[in-house]
Write a protein that holds these residues in place. Structure first.
Motif, PDB file in Angstrom:
ATOM      1  N   ALA A  79       0.629  -1.090  -0.122  1.00  0.00           N
ATOM      2  CA  ALA A  79       0.100   0.025   0.026  1.00  0.00           C
ATOM      3  C   ALA A  79       0.901   1.294   0.106  1.00  0.00           C
ATOM      4  N   LEU A  80       1.933   1.237   0.784  1.00  0.00           N
ATOM      5  CA  LEU A  80       2.749   2.418   0.796  1.00  0.00           C
ATOM      6  C   LEU A  80       3.440   2.651  -0.329  1.00  0.00           C
ATOM      7  N   LEU A  81       4.032   1.537  -1.105  1.00  0.00           N
ATOM      8  CA  LEU A  81       4.759   1.620  -2.155  1.00  0.00           C
ATOM      9  C   LEU A  81       4.012   1.871  -3.523  1.00  0.00           C
ATOM     10  N   GLN A  82       2.676   1.710  -3.722  1.00  0.00           N
ATOM     11  CA  GLN A  82       1.838   2.143  -4.505  1.00  0.00           C
ATOM     12  C   GLN A  82       1.470   3.371  -4.390  1.00  0.00           C
ATOM     13  N   GLY A  83       1.410   4.044  -3.256  1.00  0.00           N
ATOM     14  CA  GLY A  83       0.977   5.480  -2.979  1.00  0.00           C
ATOM     15  C   GLY A  83       2.208   6.121  -3.461  1.00  0.00           C
ATOM     16  N   VAL A  84       3.345   5.876  -2.762  1.00  0.00           N
ATOM     17  CA  VAL A  84       4.588   6.652  -2.520  1.00  0.00           C
ATOM     18  C   VAL A  84       5.455   6.878  -4.028  1.00  0.00           C
ATOM     19  N   GLY A 260       1.289  -8.063  -1.298  1.00  0.00           N
ATOM     20  CA  GLY A 260       1.407  -6.530  -1.476  1.00  0.00           C
ATOM     21  C   GLY A 260       0.689  -5.864  -2.515  1.00  0.00           C
ATOM     22  N   LEU A 261       0.213  -6.741  -3.560  1.00  0.00           N
ATOM     23  CA  LEU A 261      -0.398  -6.266  -4.766  1.00  0.00           C
ATOM     24  C   LEU A 261      -1.974  -6.349  -4.495  1.00  0.00           C
ATOM     25  N   ILE A 262      -2.288  -7.483  -4.349  1.00  0.00           N
ATOM     26  CA  ILE A 262      -3.917  -7.986  -4.418  1.00  0.00           C
ATOM     27  C   ILE A 262      -4.383  -7.089  -3.203  1.00  0.00           C
ATOM     28  N   VAL A 263      -3.935  -7.375  -1.883  1.00  0.00           N
ATOM     29  CA  VAL A 263      -4.455  -6.670  -1.057  1.00  0.00           C
ATOM     30  C   VAL A 263      -4.810  -5.180  -0.897  1.00  0.00           C
ATOM     31  N   PRO A 264      -3.799  -4.436  -0.970  1.00  0.00           N
ATOM     32  CA  PRO A 264      -3.993  -2.844  -1.060  1.00  0.00           C
ATOM     33  C   PRO A 264      -5.336  -2.565  -1.751  1.00  0.00           C
ATOM     34  N   LYS A 268      -8.537  -0.526  -1.047  1.00  0.00           N
ATOM     35  CA  LYS A 268      -8.826   0.558  -1.356  1.00  0.00           C
ATOM     36  C   LYS A 268     -10.228   0.536  -2.173  1.00  0.00           C
ATOM     37  N   LEU A 269     -10.579  -0.373  -2.636  1.00  0.00           N
ATOM     38  CA  LEU A 269     -11.896  -0.634  -3.370  1.00  0.00           C
ATOM     39  C   LEU A 269     -13.141  -0.416  -2.320  1.00  0.00           C
ATOM     40  N   LEU A 270     -12.750  -1.110  -1.336  1.00  0.00           N
ATOM     41  CA  LEU A 270     -13.720  -1.034  -0.144  1.00  0.00           C
ATOM     42  C   LEU A 270     -13.708   0.223   0.904  1.00  0.00           C
ATOM     43  N   VAL A 271     -12.532   0.634   1.007  1.00  0.00           N
ATOM     44  CA  VAL A 271     -12.626   1.795   2.085  1.00  0.00           C
ATOM     45  C   VAL A 271     -12.109   3.125   1.529  1.00  0.00           C
ATOM     46  N   GLY A 272     -11.629   2.948   0.217  1.00  0.00           N
ATOM     47  CA  GLY A 272     -11.426   4.374  -0.468  1.00  0.00           C
ATOM     48  C   GLY A 272      -9.804   4.765  -0.449  1.00  0.00           C
ATOM     49  N   SER A 282      -5.612  -2.685   5.037  1.00  0.00           N
ATOM     50  CA  SER A 282      -4.751  -3.405   4.424  1.00  0.00           C
ATOM     51  C   SER A 282      -4.056  -4.542   5.394  1.00  0.00           C
ATOM     52  N   ALA A 283      -3.609  -3.977   6.571  1.00  0.00           N
ATOM     53  CA  ALA A 283      -2.806  -4.733   7.600  1.00  0.00           C
ATOM     54  C   ALA A 283      -3.906  -6.177   7.976  1.00  0.00           C
ATOM     55  N   LEU A 284      -4.890  -5.728   8.293  1.00  0.00           N
ATOM     56  CA  LEU A 284      -6.058  -6.768   8.497  1.00  0.00           C
ATOM     57  C   LEU A 284      -6.404  -7.811   7.279  1.00  0.00           C
ATOM     58  N   LEU A 285      -6.608  -7.287   6.282  1.00  0.00           N
ATOM     59  CA  LEU A 285      -6.765  -8.023   5.295  1.00  0.00           C
ATOM     60  C   LEU A 285      -5.848  -8.769   4.676  1.00  0.00           C
ATOM     61  N   GLY A 286      -4.697  -8.160   5.041  1.00  0.00           N
ATOM     62  CA  GLY A 286      -3.362  -9.043   4.541  1.00  0.00           C
ATOM     63  C   GLY A 286      -3.201 -10.221   5.479  1.00  0.00           C
ATOM     64  N   ALA A 287      -3.368  -9.901   6.671  1.00  0.00           N
ATOM     65  CA  ALA A 287      -3.361 -11.228   7.571  1.00  0.00           C
ATOM     66  C   ALA A 287      -4.377 -12.058   7.265  1.00  0.00           C
TER      67      ALA A 287
END
Length: 329
Positions: A79-84, A260-264, A268-272, A282-287
Motif C-alpha cells: 500500500a505504501l509503495l503503490q502510493g509513494v 502486497g499487490l492484491i490486498v491494498p 482501497k476498493l472497499l474503504v477508499g 490492508s494490515a487486517l486483510l493481509g493477515a
C-alpha cells in the motif's frame, strides 16, 4: 461525514472478524481437527489436556501468528509503495525490493549458514539497496510510474540471476533455500514470531504515523510542496518503512509474492484512498488473506503440504494481468 466514519468503522470491524476467523480456521484445521471450544480453552485458560494442547501451542498457534504478521507487513508495504511511487502495479515482489532481500537472505543461507541469525537485518539491507537502485534508475526529472516498474523488473531479473548463480555454485545446499525462494511458512515457531514481531510493530506504527503525510503526497508533488511537505524526504522515509516491512516478512517467509499487490487494491476498493483507514484495513486483510491461503496450502493435497507462495502466485499473477490490462484500457 458521519456516514463515512460509520462505514469505515464497520469495515474495520468486518476486517478484524475476517482476520480472527482466518486465525481460528488455521488453528482448527489440519491432520487433527480441533474443535473451536478446545481452541478457546487452550489459548485463554491453558487448561486443555493431552495432544490438542501441544498441537495448538507448539505447532499451529505460532505458525498462524507468523502468517498474520507476514501478511500484514507485505500488504501495508504494498500500500505504501503503490502510493509513494504513484503506481498501482507496485508491490515489494514485482518492483524488486523482495529480490534484494532474497539475494542477501540466500547468501546467508547457502554461503555462510553459520550467520543465519543475521537473516532479518541482512534482508533489510538487501531490500534497502534494491529500493535505492530502483529509485535511482527511475528518476529523470521526477519519478515515472512506468520507469519504476521497468526498473524494478530489470533489477529483479539481475538479482535473480545472482540468486541462481549462488544456488549453482552451492548446489549441495539448495534444499535449505528452496522454500525460501518459493515462499512458505512450514515449521514456523515461536522464535520466528519473536524475530518478526518487533519489526512489525515498529513498521506498522510508523506507517500509521505517516498516513496523513501519505494523504498529502497523493495530491501530487506540487500541491504537497505548497502545503509545506518536503516531498523527496517524505518519499524516502516512507519507502524505508515499506522496505522494513517487506524485508522482515521476506526474512521469515521467503520470496512470497503478490500479497502486497492484491490486498491494498481490495482494501482501497472497499474503504477508499484515505491512508489513515487504508493502512489498518490492508494490515487486517493481509493477515486474513495470507493465513487463509496458508491453511489452503496445508490442506489441498494433504498429507503433502504446498508452500503458500504457490497459492499466492496462482492468485496474484492473473490479478496483476487484470490490473495491467485495465490501465492500458
Amino acid at each position: 461525514m458521519l456516514n463515512r466514519s460509520v462505514r469505515h468503522a464497520s469495515l474495520i470491524i468486518i476486517f478484524t472478524i475476517a482476520a480472527v476467523s482466518a486465525c481460528l480456521i488455521s488453528i482448527a484445521t489440519g491432520a487433527v481437527m480441533i474443535p473451536l471450544r478446545d481452541i478457546v480453552t487452550g489459548i485463554l485458560h491453558h487448561e486443555l489436556p493431552g495432544m490438542n494442547r501441544d498441537i495448538i501451542w507448539n505447532i499451529r498457534l505460532p505458525r498462524t501468528l507468523v502468517a498474520m504478521l507476514v501478511g500484514a507487513n507485505l500488504a501495508v508495504s504494498g500500500a505504501l509503495l503503490q502510493g509513494v511511487m504513484r503506481n498501482p502495479l507496485a508491490d515489494p515482489h514485482i518492483i524488486g525490493v523482495s529480490s534484494g532481500a532474497g539475494l542477501f537472505g540466500i547468501f546467508l543461507l547457502v554461503v555462510v549458514p553459520q550467520y543465519d541469525f543475521l537473516l532479518t537485518p541482512a534482508a533489510f539491507l538487501g531490500a534497502t539497496l534494491a529500493a535505492f537502485i530502483i529509485y535511482l534508475l527511475s528518476w529523470k526529472d521526477g519519478v515515472s510510474p512506468l520507469r519504476i516498474v521497468l526498473s524494478g523488473v530489470a533489477v529483479s531479473a539481475f538479482l535473480g540471476s545472482g540468486i541462481s548463480a549462488m544456488l549453482t555454485f552451492y548446489s549441495d545446499r539448495v534444499h535449505g533455500a528452496l522454500i525460501f525462494m518459493v515462499g512458505g511458512l512450514a515449521a514456523k515457531s515461536w522464535p520466528d514470531l519473536s524475530t518478526i514481531l518487533p519489526y512489525s510493530l515498529i513498521g506498522l506504527l510508523l506507517a500509521m504515523i505517516f498516513s496523513k503525510q501519505m494523504n498529502i503526497m497523493m495530491l501530487g508533488d506540487a500541491n504537497a510542496r505548497n502545503l509545506g511537505t518536503r516531498v523527496e524526504l517524505s518519499r524516502l522515509l516512507i519507502t524505508a518503512i515499506a522496505t522494513l516491512l517487506a524485508a522482515s516478512a521476506v526474512s521469515i517467509a521467503g520470496l512470497l509474492g503478490f500479497v502486497g499487490l492484491i490486498v491494498p487494491h481490495i482494501a482501497k476498493l472497499l474503504v477508499g484512498g484515505d491512508y489513515r483507514i487504508l493502512i489498518p484495513s490492508s494490515a487486517l486483510l493481509g493477515a486474513a488473506v495470507l493465513t487463509f491461503c496458508d491453511t489452503l496450502a496445508r490442506m489441498m493435497f494433504t498429507p503433502i503440504e504446498l508452500p503458500v507462495g504457490i497459492i499466492m502466485g496462482a492468485l496474484g499473477a492473473p490479478f496483476f494481468l487484470y490490473l495491467l490490462r485495465r490501465r492500458k484500457a
